[in-house]
Scaffold this active site. Structure first.
Site, PDB file in Angstrom:
ATOM      1  N   GLY A  85       0.863  -1.161   0.000  1.00 55.35           N
ATOM      2  CA  GLY A  85       0.000   0.000   0.000  1.00 55.35           C
ATOM      3  C   GLY A  85       0.903   1.214   0.000  1.00 55.35           C
ATOM      4  N   THR A  86       1.124   1.794  -1.165  1.00 54.22           N
ATOM      5  CA  THR A  86       2.252   2.703  -1.364  1.00 54.22           C
ATOM      6  C   THR A  86       1.896   3.753  -2.405  1.00 54.22           C
ATOM      7  OG1 THR A  86       3.807   0.903  -0.885  1.00 54.22           O
ATOM      8  CG2 THR A  86       4.702   2.761  -2.102  1.00 54.22           C
ATOM      9  N   ILE A  87       2.614   4.887  -2.401  1.00 50.46           N
ATOM     10  CA  ILE A  87       2.536   5.864  -3.489  1.00 50.46           C
ATOM     11  C   ILE A  87       3.944   6.163  -3.987  1.00 50.46           C
ATOM     12  CG2 ILE A  87       0.419   6.899  -2.611  1.00 50.46           C
ATOM     13  CD1 ILE A  87       3.682   8.906  -2.443  1.00 50.46           C
ATOM     14  N   SER A 110       4.889   5.184   2.019  1.00 49.13           N
ATOM     15  CA  SER A 110       4.008   4.026   2.169  1.00 49.13           C
ATOM     16  C   SER A 110       3.481   3.836   3.581  1.00 49.13           C
ATOM     17  CB  SER A 110       4.780   2.769   1.762  1.00 49.13           C
ATOM     18  OG  SER A 110       4.001   1.616   1.906  1.00 49.13           O
ATOM     19  N   MET A 126       4.534   1.999  -7.240  1.00 56.80           N
ATOM     20  CA  MET A 126       4.030   1.333  -6.051  1.00 56.80           C
ATOM     21  C   MET A 126       3.661  -0.089  -6.444  1.00 56.80           C
ATOM     22  SD  MET A 126       0.588   0.828  -6.674  1.00 56.80           S
ATOM     23  CE  MET A 126      -0.457   0.963  -5.261  1.00 56.80           C
TER      24      MET A 126
END
Length: 559
Positions: free
Chosen positions: A363-365, A382, A447
């Site tokens: 779960g990341t950008i 993240s 991501m």
């Protein structure tokens, strides 16, 4: 196998061009904030923080104040690149033996035991002190406004909240801070309904007024410690006050004449470089095989999958906090090591790798910025699994990562939990440099949890082997190999069915279990990229080209 979910319609892969600045990120409100920061005279670092802060408001499933960050920063005036490790550490009270004695074999994925000290905000502070130009009131202004006044609930936000709700209820019970903050009406958000986050707005506003240090050393730090104690998390005031970021040097490899740089361990950048090195030992397809329909060469996809299996196995064997265990980076990213691994690949059959010893998920950008002077930032931030631990402090509005769940409780595992230790991270930012050129050629990353090294290698191969523009490279269909559950061997291949059917059929003949996914599948990660054309803004005739992943809610922003 084919997923039954309906296809998204085919969407364009826009390439936008500008001359004085560019921002890419997975949400359009964030790229708008970053561009406004650049137009106000901000440094690429100012724009990166502004963009990241807005993403923490509108895309909280991927990032936020309670998560970690890794940076690559190109300083045009100094003519050099630096790396900044903004990942957090286990609390001083961490005790793996006690957890094992209590009956745990692995750390839980949700809840207070999964939380590590948030590192992102300290990295914002360090980067801003070294490079920032604008006051924090301007840098954080867009995020504060969106948190106070609200943003329209969008499909990705709504589905993320509803998707994680059962896990959070299971871990924390009904009525937790998560529900109070992100589901205050006791029902799903309606599309377009205004989402307001007043507690988070207040926290951002205080940092804008008194500085980022307050997050760790001041009032916000004390309030965090109280909120974490209330949910039985052992992170205390001393853990927060003692946390520091680490300035370091990037690591790199040469891929067919292109210098590929990334962040050293505990980042998974080493995995991406190893994967590229293995691929380099094989002859790539002709450039004509690359395009918007993906690589029309099953052999090349097969080699990428097999290289990924080998690189991920090395990750499980070696990657952890280098302050706790020596990691031979030079050996792992050496060409000799890559040739040895390449020799293990059967050119016609899929291998079954050993079981994974690290969990899966993400779960990341990822975001990138380039300013008018040619300074550039590649930043990945993240929470780990969507909404991280699920722990949300309703007093501060901060939601906390679950990176601690990546620690092992096996005393013989390199990534075993220890007080003050940083865990192995999936995160990796990237930059590319052409031979003989000092300035970056491209700023890129993605991501996608364990998919990140695999996506990065596919984008780099598209740019280098296929000669693609950045929009086609990040928008082309992609594949991802992993296990079907935590700790399972990574053998299952998910591939978007925009690939020619003959390519996917050939992979199945080779023994790959292939799931043909929906088109533009966001579960296969979001990649974004900025190209510095002819040297970028620092060169007399340079310009910029930017693209965000069509699987995301992002729009590239340039001027």
């Amino acid at each position: 196998m084919t997923e039954t979910a309906p296809d998204r319609p085919l969407v364009p892969m826009p390439l936008v061009r500008g001359a004085r600045g560019a921002v890419v990120a997975p949400h359009h409100l964030a790229t708008a904030a970053g561009l406004a920061t650049l137009r106000a005279g901000g440094h690429a670092v100012d724009a990166a923080i502004a963009t990241n802060a807005v993403l923490g408001v509108v895309l909280p499933s991927g990032c936020g104040l309670g998560g970690d960050a890794f940076w690559l920063i190109w300083d045009e005036a100094a003519g050099r690149q630096t790396a900044l490790n903004g990942s957090g550490r286990a609390p001083a009270a961490a005790d793996p033996a006690a957890l094992r004695a209590g009956g745990l074999a692995t750390l839980p994925y949700r809840g207070p035991l999964a939380i590590t000290v948030p590192g992102a905000v300290r990295s914002w502070d360090d980067a801003h002190r070294r490079h920032g130009r604008l006051p924090l009131t301007e840098v954080l202004g867009p995020a504060i406004e969106l948190a106070w006044d609200g943003f329209p609930a969008w499909d990705g936000f709504i589905s993320a909240v509803e998707g994680v709700l059962p896990d959070v209820v299971k871990a924390l019970g009904h009525g937790s801070g998560f529900e109070q903050v992100y589901r205050p009406h006791g029902r799903p958000w309606r599309p377009g309904e205004r989402v307001r986050l007043p507690a988070l707005a207040s926290t951002l506003e205080r940092m804008a007024e008194v500085g980022f240090d307050d997050f760790y050393d001041g009032e916000i730090g004390e309030r965090q410690a109280a909120g974490l104690a209330a949910v039985a998390c052992s992170i205390g005031v001393d853990d927060l006050r003692g946390h520091t970021s680490t300035w370091t040097e990037p690591i790199f490899t040469d891929y067919r004449g292109i210098r590929v740089t990334t962040h050293p361990p505990n980042s998974s950048g080493i995995v991406a470089l190893e994967l590229l090195n293995i691929l380099e030992t094989f002859e790539p397809p002709a450039p004509s095989a690359f395009g918007p329909n993906g690589v029309e060469d099953a052999r090349w996809v097969h080699l990428g999958i097999e290289a990924a299996k080998l690189a991920m196995a090395d990750r499980d064997r070696f990657l952890t906090d280098p302050e706790f265990l020596e990691i031979s980076v030079d050996t792992i990213v050496s060409k000799d090591h890559a040739r040895q691994l390449a020799g293990l690949i059967d050119l016609e059959r899929a291998a079954r790798p050993p079981a994974a010893t690290n969990p899966r998920g993400g779960g990341t950008i990822y975001l990138a910025t380039v300013d008018a002077e040619g300074n550039a930032v590649s930043l990945i931030q993240s929470n780990y699994m969507g909404f991280g631990s699920g722990v949300v402090d309703p007093d501060t509005g901060i939601h906390y990562q679950n990176r601690g769940s990546y620690f092992s409780l096996d005393p013989d595992h390199p990534n075993v939990l220890a007080p003050g230790k940083r865990t192995l991270h999936t995160l990796l930012p990237g930059m590319l440099f052409r031979a003989g050129e000092q300035r970056p050629w491209a700023v890129t990353g993605s991501m996608g949890g364990d998919a990140q090294p695999q996506i990065h290698a596919q984008v780099v191969s598209g740019l280098v082997d296929g000669g693609l523009d950045v929009a086609t490279a990040v928008g082309a269909p992609r594949w991802f190999v992993d296990g079907d559950e935590h700790f399972a061997p990574p053998v299952n291949v998910r591939a978007e069915r925009r690939y020619p059917a003959a390519v996917l059929d050939a992979l199945e003949v080779m023994g790959h279990p292939v799931t043909r996914t929906i088109q533009f599948n966001g579960m296969l990660g979001h990649a974004h990229a900025i190209e510095l054309v002819d040297g970028g803004p620092a060169a007399v005739d340079g310009s910029l080209a930017a693209a965000t992943d069509p699987r995301s809610a992002g729009l590239p922003a340039v001027w």
